[in-house]
Design a protein around this motif. Structure first.
Motif, PDB file in Angstrom:
ATOM      1  N   SER A 152      -0.418   6.773   3.493  1.00  0.00           N
ATOM      2  CA  SER A 152      -0.314   5.317   3.855  1.00  0.00           C
ATOM      3  C   SER A 152      -0.496   4.983   5.215  1.00  0.00           C
ATOM      4  O   SER A 152      -0.890   3.641   5.447  1.00  0.00           O
ATOM      5  N   VAL A 192       0.912  -1.252  -0.100  1.00  0.00           N
ATOM      6  CA  VAL A 192      -0.214  -0.092   0.066  1.00  0.00           C
ATOM      7  C   VAL A 192       0.785   1.450   0.115  1.00  0.00           C
ATOM      8  O   VAL A 192       0.826   2.139  -0.780  1.00  0.00           O
ATOM      9  N   ALA A 244      -4.200   4.244   5.144  1.00  0.00           N
ATOM     10  CA  ALA A 244      -4.707   3.037   4.390  1.00  0.00           C
ATOM     11  C   ALA A 244      -4.277   1.743   5.225  1.00  0.00           C
ATOM     12  O   ALA A 244      -4.841   0.684   5.002  1.00  0.00           O
TER      13      ALA A 244
END
Lengths: 245, 322
Positions: free
Chosen positions: A186, A168, A189
């Protein structure tokens, strides 16, 4: 032209040399962050009363082990988010992409360079945590941790979560226009897997064997497909000129 | 492996045929054609935004051309051939792009690995020797001056003994001493027979270093040896300086053999367009003496590559205005 591990190794060695001299990586990501994560769970277990109900004991152990899993879930995302956009911002992306390296080799090299120190740190911290538990924790807690399935689950989920976090992070890094945005995105995520693990840790979701195996299978599949998906998103031209064809 | 793809086109190091690149509606370069022979230093000139760097990137398989064809180091330009082409060339971008926390040797070792080279220590030593940095191999790149970084980037570009070396504005932002050092390095590479594709907007640099030059301004404007370009764009001329202005220069210059026309420059010199300077110069000297003029100097005027360049760019600006 076939996939070359020689090129992957060249990139990996370069990355590891670079980390070693990067104060942020050495001091913060690899030292401070893990220290933060080991302090809270250790205190959780060492301060547990001698007599405690089974549900409360499970909650304490779950919370402590959740902290352990936060290392592979969060530490690599910061490094992975830097991997592509960082090269671009320091002007090294064009020279490196001008070599025969294929995008798959580039991505695998970057992912391994993040995974290796992450796993070393995560397992080392877990080892220290187990040692402290064995030496100083209440025998009830010690036996609950060592006799249950906690250790194999922890060992298996550490690389699985790290894999998710790395792909990711790299995906976001390959599509971002600046490092700060990439690192923030990130972290966001990585919230879904952390949330699921947290819900299991607090017994909101009962961590049955079936659920644990299913979650592991999903993460394994995502990790396996991750590099192919990121490779498809890796647009050499867009990264070089900053625009689409 | 890289060795699977052998060069099929051995005519020239670079063959470019009607190559174009567009980014949406914007033309980066269009219908560009040229050839560069093995061992040639080819200058690619043009103003900022002319498409020079984009051309290098397209030939280096970093970006895909919109149309046209090319072969690079004998290999047809295509995405599939990208790794094989990149293995045979080197690109030194305008910014050196070094890993600042790594030493010079570590930077070069990384790239030698990416090229899958053998005898890596030997190659690093030879590359550093070529740029006179052998004694600085252990220095951190972050501690180097801009000129030294440029030399490290050049050493990096030499590691794989490239069939074509692309140098994109190699002296951009360098002081005169560092620029001179880079020029000397390019001269030594030229003497070793390295094929160099040099993009620059420093015209004296191109004139000094290149066998042939091309002038690009989105489209190819001119291609040839620097002296050829001067002859193509400018007539031969003679420049005359006299102590006092000639009262009536028309009759003095008008009937001379080989003189096609004349004008007085802003600096007070007379400039005569001539068809043959060997015939016109002695006749001009005699005519000036007969007219009672005191000659301070009489010489053939030399147009620099800069004159050629400015003439072309002026034409482009005029064309856009019209």
């Amino acid at each position: 032209m076939s996939f070359s591990w020689t090129r992957v190794k060249a990139l990996l060695v370069k990355e590891l040399h670079d980390y070693r001299r990067n104060r942020f990586v050495v001091v913060f990501a690899m030292t401070m962050l893990p220290l933060i994560f080991i302090t809270a769970p250790t205190v959780q277990l060492l301060t547990a009363p001698a007599v405690v109900s089974s549900s409360k004991l499970d909650a304490r152990i779950g919370l402590a082990l959740l902290y352990m899993l936060l290392i592979p879930a969060t530490v690599p995302s910061t490094l992975a988010a830097y991997s592509v956009i960082g090269e671009r911002e320091q002007g090294t992306l064009e020279p490196i992409l001008s070599t025969p390296i294929r995008r798959e080799e580039f991505l695998i090299g970057k992912a391994l360079a993040v995974a290796m120190p992450t796993l070393v740190v995560a397992y080392a911290i877990f080892g220290i945590f187990l040692a402290i538990t064995a030496l100083f924790a209440n025998p009830v807690i010690e036996s609950a941790i060592f006799a249950g399935s906690h250790i194999p689950v922890q060992l298996a989920f550490t690389p699985l979560l790290a894999g998710w976090s790395i792909w990711v992070g790299i995906a976001i890094s390959a599509r971002s226009s600046d490092i700060r945005t990439a690192q923030q995105l990130s972290v966001f995520a990585n919230l879904p897997p952390v949330a699921i693990v947290a819900l299991m840790g607090f017994n909101v979701i009962t961590p049955s064997t079936g659920l644990t195996l299913s979650l592991a299978a999903v993460l394994l599949a995502l990790d396996a497909l991750g590099w192919r998906a990121v490779a498809a998103m890796f647009d050499r031209e867009r990264l070089i000129v900053g625009r689409r064809r | 492996m890289l060795e699977e793809l052998r060069p099929t086109d051995r005519r020239a190091a670079l063959v470019v045929e009607h190559l174009s690149k567009r980014f949406g509606d914007r033309v980066a370069f269009e219908d560009v054609s040229f050839e560069v022979g093995y061992g040639e230093v080819f200058g690619f000139l043009g103003p900022n935004g002319a498409g020079k760097t984009t051309t290098v990137r397209a030939l280096g398989t970093l970006i895909a051309p919109t149309s046209g064809a090319a072969s690079v180091a004998g290999i047809p330009l295509s995405a599939a051939n990208g790794p094989a082409i990149r293995a045979r060339i080197s690109i030194m971008p305008e910014s050196p792009g070094l890993y600042q926390r790594l030493t010079i040797a570590e930077n070069l070792r990384c790239f030698a690995g990416l090229y899958e080279l053998d005898d890596i220590p030997g190659r690093i030593e030879r590359a550093l020797k070529a740029v006179n940095l052998l004694d600085r191999a252990g220095d951190s790149c972050g501690s180097l001056s801009k000129g030294l970084r440029q030399r490290v980037a050049l050493a990096r570009a030499l590691l794989n003994d490239p069939a074509v070396l692309f140098l994109d504005e190699p002296t951009s932002g360098l002081d005169p001493v560092a620029t001179h050092d880079v020029h000397e390095l390019i001269v030594s590479l030229r003497e070793r027979g390295v094929t160099i594709f040099l993009t620059t907007h420093r015209l004296t640099e191109a004139e000094r270093l290149c066998h042939r030059v091309a002038i690009l301004n989105s489209t190819m404007r001119l291609l040839g040896r620097p002296d050829e370009l001067r002859e193509r764009l400018f007539k031969q001329s003679l420049g005359v300086r006299v102590r006092d202005p000639i009262e009536d220069p028309g009759p003095v210059f008008g009937d001379l053999p080989g003189v096609d026309g004349w004008r007085m420059s802003a600096s007070g010199c007379y400039e005569l367009a001539v068809s043959d300077a060997q015939i016109a110069a002695p006749a001009l000297a005699r005519a000036l003496v007969d007219a009672g003029a005191d000659i301070l100097s009489l010489a053939e005027s030399h147009h620099s590559l800069e004159d050629v360049y400015l003439q072309l760019i002026d034409e482009d600006v005029e064309a856009i205005r019209r």
